[in-house]
Design a protein around this motif. Sequence first.
Motif, mmCIF file in Angstrom:
data_model
loop_
_atom_site.group_PDB
_atom_site.id
_atom_site.type_symbol
_atom_site.label_atom_id
_atom_site.label_comp_id
_atom_site.label_asym_id
_atom_site.label_seq_id
_atom_site.Cartn_x
_atom_site.Cartn_y
_atom_site.Cartn_z
ATOM 1 N N MET A 1 -22.526 -3.778 4.759
ATOM 2 C CA MET A 1 -21.496 -4.797 4.657
ATOM 3 C C MET A 1 -20.451 -4.399 3.622
ATOM 4 N N THR A 2 -19.254 -4.829 3.845
ATOM 5 C CA THR A 2 -18.225 -4.570 2.857
ATOM 6 C C THR A 2 -18.277 -5.622 1.778
ATOM 7 N N ASP A 3 -17.685 -5.308 0.636
ATOM 8 C CA ASP A 3 -17.675 -6.267 -0.457
ATOM 9 C C ASP A 3 -16.826 -7.463 -0.091
ATOM 10 N N GLN A 4 -17.130 -8.596 -0.719
ATOM 11 C CA GLN A 4 -16.326 -9.790 -0.500
ATOM 12 C C GLN A 4 -14.942 -9.589 -1.082
ATOM 13 N N VAL A 5 -13.985 -10.238 -0.441
ATOM 14 C CA VAL A 5 -12.604 -10.133 -0.890
ATOM 15 C C VAL A 5 -12.119 -11.515 -1.251
ATOM 16 N N SER A 6 -10.985 -11.562 -1.890
ATOM 17 C CA SER A 6 -10.413 -12.850 -2.270
ATOM 18 C C SER A 6 -10.011 -13.613 -1.032
ATOM 19 N N LEU B 1 -20.387 -3.238 11.180
ATOM 20 C CA LEU B 1 -20.501 -4.064 12.391
ATOM 21 C C LEU B 1 -21.750 -3.714 13.185
ATOM 22 N N LEU B 2 -22.038 -2.427 13.313
ATOM 23 C CA LEU B 2 -23.244 -2.024 14.030
ATOM 24 C C LEU B 2 -24.498 -2.451 13.268
ATOM 25 N N ALA B 3 -24.440 -2.398 11.944
ATOM 26 C CA ALA B 3 -25.569 -2.860 11.142
ATOM 27 C C ALA B 3 -25.764 -4.364 11.313
ATOM 28 N N ALA C 1 -25.031 -6.079 14.026
ATOM 29 C CA ALA C 1 -25.650 -6.260 15.338
ATOM 30 C C ALA C 1 -27.136 -5.932 15.287
ATOM 31 N N ASP C 2 -27.469 -4.864 14.578
ATOM 32 C CA ASP C 2 -28.881 -4.479 14.449
ATOM 33 C C ASP C 2 -29.666 -5.541 13.704
ATOM 34 N N GLN C 3 -29.073 -6.098 12.660
ATOM 35 C CA GLN C 3 -29.717 -7.177 11.907
ATOM 36 C C GLN C 3 -29.980 -8.384 12.786
ATOM 37 N N ASP C 4 -29.078 -8.610 13.738
ATOM 38 C CA ASP C 4 -29.188 -9.766 14.629
ATOM 39 C C ASP C 4 -30.077 -9.482 15.828
ATOM 40 N N GLY C 5 -30.515 -8.238 15.971
ATOM 41 C CA GLY C 5 -31.362 -7.897 17.104
ATOM 42 C C GLY C 5 -30.614 -7.883 18.421
ATOM 43 N N VAL C 6 -29.318 -7.545 18.389
ATOM 44 C CA VAL C 6 -28.474 -7.559 19.583
ATOM 45 C C VAL C 6 -28.075 -6.134 19.933
ATOM 46 N N ARG C 7 -28.283 -5.754 21.184
ATOM 47 C CA ARG C 7 -27.859 -4.441 21.651
ATOM 48 C C ARG C 7 -26.429 -4.533 22.159
ATOM 49 N N VAL C 8 -25.555 -3.779 21.556
ATOM 50 C CA VAL C 8 -24.147 -3.775 21.932
ATOM 51 C C VAL C 8 -23.785 -2.385 22.421
#
Length: 446
Positions: free
Chosen positions: A1-6, A197-199, A201-208
């Motif tokens: 994940m990217t860092d949070q932004v303002s 984004l792919l991570a 999807a993987d965390q969500d258990g979704v094959r894209v």
Amino acid sequence: MTDQVSPAPGAAIPAPGAGTTVPDFTPDQRARGRALRRAQLPWALGGRLGGLALALLLGLTPAGAALVTAAGRLFGGSRTAEVLAGAAALVLLGRAAQLPFAAGGRTVRARYGLVTQGWSGWAVDVLRGLALGLALTLPLAFGLFALTDRSPDRWWLPAAGAAALLTAALSFLYPLLVEPVFNRFTPMPPGPLRTALLALADQDGVRVRDVLVADASRRTTALNAYVSGLGATRRIVAYDTLLSTAEPREVELVVAHELGHVKHRDVLTGTLLGAAGAAVVVCLLGLLGGWGPLLSAAGATDAADPRALPLLAACAALLGALSGPFQCAVSRRIEARADRHALELTSDAEQFIAMQRRLALANVSDVDPPRVLELLFATHPSATRRIAAARAWQAAAATGAPAGRTPDDGTPDDGARTDVAPAGTRGDGTPKAPDGGVPADGPRPG
């Protein structure tokens, strides 16, 4: 994940020395969205009502029968000529009637900076949409009247099954055959965002299958993302305008919303519902198309008569218009559920709220449109309701209490088509201006 932004511009920021917050949207921002909605509404409603009125005029008077006969005579006058030429004439006349309204709506959107495409490019898109419409309509008309010729009284039974199968097939083939006609799609290049984004999807258990970028910037400045396809054709598509405008974390929140659609099988469910709906519509057309008074008004003898084609088209248009509010209500609930999924997957309500603000402002959405427009045309909860739901979820998560149900009944689209909802609404509860079959800012998955 990217860092949070303002947070994006317009964020609710605590006022110094006080417990109050700055409103999510300033009065000027709200006024701008309302002004666009009001300017576009006459063109959008005029196109819808005009198209329906034309269909009813041709279907419920002898004018449609005369059109079919005249068109068929140009190609020899046979029954097949009447069916194919008559269907083509109905499509051409309907699209021609819509063009002034489409052009008017486009002019309004251009004044608000939402259009980047020139008139010549728009005209090419209109012709592409017309070609696709004819390519789909003519075989359907030919097959339909082959069935009516074989069984004038029970044609609708096999036609209903065929309509359901065709709807399912189109849902699978749309990303492969239709979307590339209007946009170029390229895989998102390798980098931190694609990895994130792919991570996700993987965390969500979704094959894209893939994450693609659409070249939407050659038509519009609007931000959007959606999911389309089934099985091997399933992919998440992000507009290049979204990637160039939004912060990486906001893009992740949009994709998390899309993953919610995949996780809850919204495309499959929508396809099955669409197939069932198509079958029901054909059955109703069988009943209406066999009713003597309607056939007499249309100047046709029975359902096997090619002159009944305008009557069947008019009945289908009327049924579609009547079912629109129900489809929108279902869509709003689906979108609210996908929002909740995004919040649960990322646990990042603040960036979700920032993303909703950015989408609403970039798309010049009316964040709080009139209730009647919400009920009739809105496919998404409004930006204000989505933000309120996110804050409610955040407060509940902090206390461990249930978040409750998102207020998704009778609410408008916020302009972010991050969905598989039906086309036809602009994003503020306003119906899209018709444009000869081409969406204002690119093709939509149906």
